[in-house]
Design a protein around this motif. Structure first.
Motif, PDB file in Angstrom:
ATOM      1  N   ASN A 182      -5.063  20.902 -13.613  1.00 50.04           N
ATOM      2  CA  ASN A 182      -5.490  22.259 -13.974  1.00 50.04           C
ATOM      3  C   ASN A 182      -4.927  22.663 -15.326  1.00 50.04           C
ATOM      4  O   ASN A 182      -5.590  23.354 -16.104  1.00 50.04           O
ATOM      5  N   ALA A 183      -3.707  22.221 -15.631  1.00 51.04           N
ATOM      6  CA  ALA A 183      -3.111  22.528 -16.934  1.00 51.04           C
ATOM      7  C   ALA A 183      -3.945  21.931 -18.065  1.00 51.04           C
ATOM      8  O   ALA A 183      -4.169  22.580 -19.093  1.00 51.04           O
ATOM      9  N   MET A 184      -4.416  20.701 -17.867  1.00 55.59           N
ATOM     10  CA  MET A 184      -5.252  20.068 -18.889  1.00 55.59           C
ATOM     11  C   MET A 184      -6.576  20.810 -19.055  1.00 55.59           C
ATOM     12  O   MET A 184      -7.078  20.967 -20.174  1.00 55.59           O
ATOM     13  N   LYS A 185      -7.130  21.288 -17.944  1.00 54.50           N
ATOM     14  CA  LYS A 185      -8.370  22.066 -18.014  1.00 54.50           C
ATOM     15  C   LYS A 185      -8.138  23.356 -18.788  1.00 54.50           C
ATOM     16  O   LYS A 185      -8.982  23.780 -19.586  1.00 54.50           O
ATOM     17  N   LEU A 186      -6.996  23.997 -18.547  1.00 52.34           N
ATOM     18  CA  LEU A 186      -6.681  25.244 -19.229  1.00 52.34           C
ATOM     19  C   LEU A 186      -6.561  25.034 -20.738  1.00 52.34           C
ATOM     20  O   LEU A 186      -7.009  25.867 -21.526  1.00 52.34           O
ATOM     21  N   HIS A 218       5.930  16.470 -23.943  1.00 54.09           N
ATOM     22  CA  HIS A 218       6.586  17.710 -24.346  1.00 54.09           C
ATOM     23  C   HIS A 218       6.069  18.852 -23.465  1.00 54.09           C
ATOM     24  O   HIS A 218       4.898  18.876 -23.097  1.00 54.09           O
ATOM     25  N   CYS A 219       6.944  19.809 -23.158  1.00 55.18           N
ATOM     26  CA  CYS A 219       6.561  20.992 -22.373  1.00 55.18           C
ATOM     27  C   CYS A 219       5.312  21.638 -22.986  1.00 55.18           C
ATOM     28  O   CYS A 219       5.286  21.976 -24.171  1.00 55.18           O
ATOM     29  N   PHE A 220       4.267  21.804 -22.171  1.00 53.40           N
ATOM     30  CA  PHE A 220       2.998  22.341 -22.678  1.00 53.40           C
ATOM     31  C   PHE A 220       3.163  23.740 -23.269  1.00 53.40           C
ATOM     32  O   PHE A 220       2.626  24.056 -24.330  1.00 53.40           O
ATOM     33  N   VAL A 275      -4.209  10.786 -25.742  1.00 55.02           N
ATOM     34  CA  VAL A 275      -3.395   9.816 -24.988  1.00 55.02           C
ATOM     35  C   VAL A 275      -2.620  10.512 -23.883  1.00 55.02           C
ATOM     36  O   VAL A 275      -2.657  10.105 -22.713  1.00 55.02           O
ATOM     37  N   ASN A 276      -1.913  11.582 -24.228  1.00 54.14           N
ATOM     38  CA  ASN A 276      -1.151  12.315 -23.217  1.00 54.14           C
ATOM     39  C   ASN A 276      -2.056  12.972 -22.189  1.00 54.14           C
ATOM     40  O   ASN A 276      -1.715  13.065 -21.007  1.00 54.14           O
ATOM     41  N   THR A 277      -3.217  13.435 -22.645  1.00 53.72           N
ATOM     42  CA  THR A 277      -4.164  14.057 -21.718  1.00 53.72           C
ATOM     43  C   THR A 277      -4.618  13.059 -20.664  1.00 53.72           C
ATOM     44  O   THR A 277      -4.606  13.345 -19.455  1.00 53.72           O
ATOM     45  N   GLY A 310      -8.880  26.780 -23.523  1.00 53.14           N
ATOM     46  CA  GLY A 310      -8.305  27.501 -24.647  1.00 53.14           C
ATOM     47  C   GLY A 310      -8.889  27.036 -25.976  1.00 53.14           C
ATOM     48  O   GLY A 310      -9.235  27.849 -26.841  1.00 53.14           O
ATOM     49  N   LYS A 311      -9.019  25.726 -26.141  1.00 55.36           N
ATOM     50  CA  LYS A 311      -9.608  25.175 -27.363  1.00 55.36           C
ATOM     51  C   LYS A 311     -11.062  25.620 -27.511  1.00 55.36           C
ATOM     52  O   LYS A 311     -11.512  25.976 -28.611  1.00 55.36           O
TER      53      LYS A 311
END
Length: 322
Positions: free
Chosen positions: A206-210, A45-47, A293-295, A214-215
């Motif tokens: 980089n999106a996963m790092k962001l 799904h769109c992040f 899983v998606n990560t 955020g978390k």
């Protein structure tokens, strides 16, 4: 469509749609129907949209936060609902600014003190709520002034005057100010993440790092941000003449007698039932929507990126992906 173009269902390796239930539904959604035919057609799904949905979930599932946004939208519609009232906001804002400058309480200079207006945020664009709440906070005393003028104006319809009176009581309350400050601080974190995820040149890793950053920032806010938020709320209430509750006093449910209220203090309600509860719900939603899983899947797939002569190539990640 696949048959028409000579494409095989078994060769699909990914699928992504908007958030509609008929597309991503777990039972009869298109995603599920394709996964039933081909388990390798992973759905992503769109992040940025997932982040929006995580924010929506908090507002929908926490009754006090949901009531807050309903009230804020109602006030915005009432105060900025006509040219006459928009002029009232502008005049009140100009007068207060002039008084602050005369008292040396306001800095002046190029680019400072730009005119602000109340704006109703988009229902599905939760990034717009951050800017809307910032303006609401900045124009708080102006909003009070305009609501009082609407209520006292003899030309105002009785129903509208009554509505303005109710809004005055509601927003000049410690609970409303507390949630206003809480949501501004929370949305400041998620707004930065949302803007970053929407960048066209954003890469997967980089999106996963962001998302992780955020978390982490939300968790830090939960663990160490209570005292500073409460102090900020009290300072704002004092400035705007809003009654400050004693945190050690017994909590009284709005609209109910003391006899029916739970035997808890204001501190317990605002810290545990509001502050911790909202942040825990937000963190849980982010964990659910950005699952492990998606990560791992996306991080491994990034190894196939041909950019810079496959600089991201990683054999171990590709083995894991397989």
């Amino acid at each position: 469509m696949l048959l028409k173009h000579g494409l095989s269902m078994s060769m699909i390796r990914g699928q992504g749609y908007d958030g509609a239930s008929n597309m991503k539904g777990e039972i009869n959604g298109l995603k599920t129907l394709i996964l039933a035919e081909n388990s390798s057609a992973y759905y992503i799904h769109c992040f940025a949209h997932q982040l929006q949905l995580a924010l929506v979930a908090v507002a929908e599932n926490h009754k006090e936060v949901g009531d807050f946004f309903t009230t804020a939208n109602s006030v915005t519609s009432l105060v900025a609902g006509s040219c006459k009232r928009a002029d009232m906001v502008r005049d009140s804002q100009t007068r207060k600014l002039a008084e602050a400058i005369a008292a040396n309480e306001q800095e002046t200079g190029q680019g400072l003190n730009q005119e602000m207006s109340l704006k109703r945020p988009g229902d599905t664009r939760w990034g717009s709520y951050y800017g809307a709440l910032l303006n609401f906070e900045h124009l708080f005393s102006t909003i009070i002034n305009v609501l009082e003028r609407i209520e006292d104006d003899p030309t105002t319809e009785p129903k509208t005057a009554s509505h303005a009176w109710r809004m005055l009581i509601t927003i000049q309350d410690f609970r409303f100010v507390f949630i206003l400050k809480l949501m501004i601080e929370l949305l400041a974190i998620t707004n930065e993440l949302s803007l970053a995820l929407q960048r066209r040149d954003q890469d997967i890793v980089n999106a996963m790092k962001l998302v992780r950053v955020g978390k982490t920032r939300l968790q830090e806010m939960r663990d160490r941000g209570w005292e500073s938020l409460l102090e900020d709320v009290i300072l704002f209430c004092t400035k705007e003449s809003v009654h400050v509750l004693g945190m050690d006093d017994e909590y009284v449910l709005p609209g109910r007698s003391r006899r029916k209220a739970p035997q808890i203090t204001n501190l317990h309600h605002y810290q545990v039932e509001l502050y911790y509860s909202v942040l825990d719900m937000q963190l849980q939603e982010l964990d659910n929507r950005f699952d492990e899983v998606n990560t791992r899947l996306l991080t491994c797939m990034a190894s196939l990126s041909p950019e810079n002569e496959f600089v991201a190539f990683d054999r171990e990640k590709l083995v894991s992906l397989t």
